[in-house]
Design an enzyme around this catalytic site. Structure first.
Site, mmCIF file in Angstrom:
data_model
loop_
_atom_site.group_PDB
_atom_site.id
_atom_site.type_symbol
_atom_site.label_atom_id
_atom_site.label_comp_id
_atom_site.label_asym_id
_atom_site.label_seq_id
_atom_site.Cartn_x
_atom_site.Cartn_y
_atom_site.Cartn_z
ATOM 1 N N CYS A 78 -13.281 -32.022 -34.649
ATOM 2 C CA CYS A 78 -14.181 -33.186 -34.652
ATOM 3 C C CYS A 78 -13.460 -34.484 -35.025
ATOM 4 C CB CYS A 78 -15.346 -32.948 -35.603
ATOM 5 S SG CYS A 78 -14.866 -33.053 -37.327
ATOM 6 N N TYR B 129 -1.065 10.112 -58.555
ATOM 7 C CA TYR B 129 -1.460 11.430 -58.064
ATOM 8 C C TYR B 129 -0.225 12.321 -58.160
ATOM 9 C CZ TYR B 129 -6.088 10.370 -56.177
ATOM 10 O OH TYR B 129 -7.412 10.047 -56.040
ATOM 11 N N GLU C 140 -1.219 17.435 -47.711
ATOM 12 C CA GLU C 140 -1.527 16.417 -48.717
ATOM 13 C C GLU C 140 -1.337 15.019 -48.144
ATOM 14 O OE1 GLU C 140 1.013 17.390 -52.125
ATOM 15 O OE2 GLU C 140 1.023 19.455 -51.431
ATOM 16 N N CYS D 283 -19.154 -31.504 -37.509
ATOM 17 C CA CYS D 283 -18.046 -30.788 -36.867
ATOM 18 C C CYS D 283 -18.601 -29.553 -36.159
ATOM 19 C CB CYS D 283 -17.033 -30.385 -37.933
ATOM 20 S SG CYS D 283 -15.697 -29.396 -37.288
HETATM 21 O O1 I6G Z 1 7.754 11.631 -51.979
HETATM 22 C C1 I6G Z 1 6.814 12.538 -51.835
HETATM 23 C C2 I6G Z 1 5.512 12.158 -51.667
HETATM 24 C C3 I6G Z 1 4.516 13.107 -51.544
HETATM 25 C C4 I6G Z 1 7.159 13.909 -51.887
HETATM 26 C C5 I6G Z 1 6.139 14.879 -51.745
HETATM 27 C C6 I6G Z 1 4.808 14.440 -51.575
HETATM 28 O O2 I6G Z 1 3.895 15.390 -51.459
HETATM 29 C C7 I6G Z 1 2.547 14.987 -51.263
HETATM 30 N N1 I6G Z 1 6.453 16.179 -51.792
HETATM 31 C C8 I6G Z 1 7.719 16.536 -51.957
HETATM 32 C C9 I6G Z 1 8.051 17.991 -51.975
HETATM 33 C C10 I6G Z 1 8.732 15.598 -52.112
HETATM 34 N N2 I6G Z 1 8.456 14.288 -52.073
HETATM 35 C C11 I6G Z 1 10.128 15.996 -52.274
#
Ligand code: I6G
Length: 672
Positions: A415, A227, A117, A436
């Site tokens: 200039c 998100y 992610e 200029c």
């Molecule tokens: O602080 C975080 C940002 C993004 C996260 C996270 C995350 O997953 C995309 N995932 C976990 C499991 C934790 N903090 C603890």
């Protein structure tokens, strides 16, 4: 309850549901099915009913997103399951070692599957839903106890106040990241600057500062989004086997989940994902500071557990820092196209994100004062994507007594004309105009640029040479250059001179809008130039337009109208235009009542085209009157799918939008 009461209640519930559905389509799916006006009508209908019957306002009504009166302090929330943080990794070796540790702890030899992610640079939040209704939102705080920011979070449109679907868990805690887009961040800072207020150092601070407002009406005015990336406590539901399936559930319930999430079959897949995101990063509308890998199996996550405050089953793979520490050795003033002076810091060269930085913009003198920047200061510089590096802050603890004040010059460094600063404006300007040479060079660069007259080969260095050699001093001089003059310039072979010559000739055939844009009239960007061309149709009509008739054009307010009027009032500008036209610049006539063939049609371009770039295709389509949009919705007329078309093509198929391949696009373009 009377029958009338019951009817009213049902009417309000129906409106809730309708507005919820539209919000979901608009904010989460990015695919609205009604016009803004129809949406507003429903919203007003609900507001009226609630005004008449305040006893029927429920906390999850869509009207309740406006924010509540200020609090004295935030109350504390103890997280039922701690909000963990993530361990960081910076190298491929770190990731391979992480994968190795997981294999060893689980006694598994087969590859481990990971959910990958993007890691947004925002503020971690926990949302608690009970029977589908949002009842509490809290910051991470120290991981065990956070702050209650429910009123503030409720103002964020992408946070559903009620979840959708059946079989909702009785209790669901969702964890996510609240963030602000790069564009909104810049806008917020511009507005703060205009009000002479403190600006935010980065989008993360802007998001955190906006959420942690005691007055939630301020939060409501900030363009925040969310998100969701995981869950905390869940009661009354059996969880699926994989983290990626949990994310799919969240999305089905109406919570916003990143569309960039992917599943990798092993550590090598994670590293490939990292490279992919690193490439995408600059083009994303929000900041990401790395990616996160999570063991996908929830059973394996449980076996791995966590150590101190971080899970053993997840890791953040961070992008290299884009900030660095250096020293300002000197400050010089650059003169732009409109004479604006920009203080530029000459830095002791420093590596940032693989690039050596030796200059950084200080924007203007207000910014210099606000950040208290001096020559000789130790500073933090930041490079973000393609934008010019900037000084983020001064490390005042390291300031020596030798530092010097930055002074705005009284005369133009190029200039020597006087510098003027209009009261209330942050920008100081050289009054030399085209006398200029710096302004002249910038005007010529702009004129030749791709989106203006598109003279390929007439780049920065060449413009510099042409102006310094006295061969070009006004825009029209470009068209009287001889082949011999250009071939004699430094680093200019006969072949390049010939090519440049052809490009200059080719540029004579243009459009009215491009020509207007290329003149560099203050505040007249591409879009305004297009509107002006469509409205006035001829140069003659535009040149003689009154301030009132200029303001009748979309996007043209009193300031822009004044700039246009002044531009055409100047005799030397009129003379320059006359010479340009005399040199042979021309464009197709815009007919009265003229309807372009693709007027009213919206195209979305996706994938790679072989005959032209997407930018070129966009330009061709726009010339024919089409609108080219960035995302697919039910209003899209056609999606043009090149090679490796991705999610936009899937969405077009899902919505039943007509899809064209490249040959079909070429046919449309060649027919007109
Ligand atoms: O602080 C975080 C940002 C993004 C996260 C996270 C995350 O997953 C995309 N995932 C976990 C499991 C934790 N903090 C603890």
């Amino acid at each position: 309850m009377t029958i009338a009461d019951d009817k009213l209640r049902r009417e309000i519930e129906t409106l809730h549901q309708q507005i919820y559905d539209h919000n979901y389509r608009y904010y989460v799916l990015d695919d609205p099915s009604v016009t803004d006006a129809d949406y507003d009508k429903l919203f007003q209908q609900l507001k009226k009913l609630e005004e008449k019957h305040p006893e029927l306002i429920s906390p999850d009504s869509p009207t309740q997103r406006v924010g509540a009166p200020p609090l004295k302090i935030f109350s504390n929330v103890t997280h039922s399951i701690p909000m963990l943080s993530l361990d960081n990794a910076f190298t491929e070796e770190d990731i391979l070692a992480f994968d190795q540790r997981i294999h060893e702890r689980l006694h598994i030899e087969a590859p481990i599957e990971y959910s990958c992610e993007p890691k947004l640079d925002g503020l971690a939040i926990s949302l608690r839903y009970e029977n589908g209704s949002l009842v509490q939102a809290a910051t991470r705080g120290d991981g065990s106890v956070g702050e209650d920011v429910t009123d503030n979070i409720k103002t964020i449109r992408t946070v559903p106040l009620t979840l959708q679907g059946r079989n909702l868990p009785a209790v669901l805690e969702v964890r996510g990241e609240v963030f602000i887009s790069k564009k909104s961040f810049n806008l917020l800072n511009e507005q703060a600057e205009a009000r002479q207020e403190k600006t935010f150092a980065n989008p993360r601070n802007a998001a955190a500062g906006s959420v942690r407002q005691l007055d939630s009406r301020i939060t409501a005015s900030r363009p925040l989004a969310i998100y969701c990336y995981g869950i905390g406590l869940v009661e009354g539901m059996k969880l699926p086997a994989k983290h990626s399936e949990v994310l799919a559930c969240l999305s089905n319930w109406g919570l916003r989940v990143s569309p960039l999430i992917a599943v990798a079959q092993d550590a090598a897949g994670c590293l490939a994902y990292y490279q992919q995101m690193a490439k995408k990063r600059d083009a994303l509308p929000y900041e990401i500071d790395g990616v996160v890998y999570k063991v996908n199996s929830l059973a394996e996550q449980e076996r791995l557990g966590f150590v101190s405050r971080a899970p053993r089953w997840a890791i953040a793979h961070k992008f290299p820092a884009e900030e660095a520490h250096t020293i300002i050795e000197e400050v010089e003033f650059q003169v732009g196209r409109t004479g604006a002076l920009t203080p530029v810091a000459r830095l002791k060269p420093v590596h940032v994100h693989g690039v050596t930085i030796s200059n950084a913009t200080l924007h203007n003198m207000d910014e210099v004062r606000r950040k208290d920047i001096h020559i000789g200061d130790h500073v933090i510089v930041r490079r973000a994507g393609d934008v010019i590096p900037e000084v983020v802050s001064v490390i005042t603890a390291k300031r020596s007594s030798q530092v010097r004040k930055i002074k705005l010059p009284k005369h133009c460094p190029v200039c020597h004309s006087a510098i003027e600063q209009i009261e209330g404006e942050a920008v100081a300007r050289c009054t030399g105009k085209l006398f200029c040479s710096a302004q002249r060079k910038e005007a010529i660069r702009h004129f030749a640029s791709r989106r203006a007259m598109n003279i390929e080969g007439l780049g920065d260095k060449l413009v510099e040479q042409l102006v310094d050699a006295g061969l070009v001093s006004s825009l029209a001089d470009i068209y009287s250059l001889t082949l011999e003059q250009t071939a004699n310039l430094e680093r200019m072979g006969e072949k390049s001179a010939q090519n440049l010559f052809e490009e200059i000739n080719k540029s004579k055939k243009t459009t009215f809008a491009r020509f207007l844009y290329s003149l560099g009239i203050r505040e007249v960007g591409e879009a305004t130039a297009k509107q002006l061309a469509l409205h006035f149709k001829t140069l003659q009509a535009l040149q003689t337009a009154s301030i009132e008739s200029l303001q009748a054009v979309e996007d043209v307010g009193p300031v822009v109208a004044m700039h246009i009027l002044h531009f055409f009032q100047e005799a030397h500008n009129r003379e320059m235009i006359r010479k340009l036209l005399q040199a042979g610049i021309h464009w197709p006539k815009i007919e009265a009542g003229h309807q372009l063939p693709l007027q009213g049609k919206t195209f979305v371009l996706t994938g790679t085209l072989s005959a032209m770039t997407r930018d070129e295709a966009k330009e061709h389509l726009e010339k024919l009157g089409a609108k080219v949009a960035g995302s697919v919705s039910s209003k899209t007329s056609y999606v043009v799918a090149g090679v490796e078309a991705g999610s936009k093509l899937d969405k077009a198929n899902k919505l039943g939008v007509a899809v064209l391949d490249e040959p079909a696009l070429m046919k449309i373009l060649s027919k007109r």
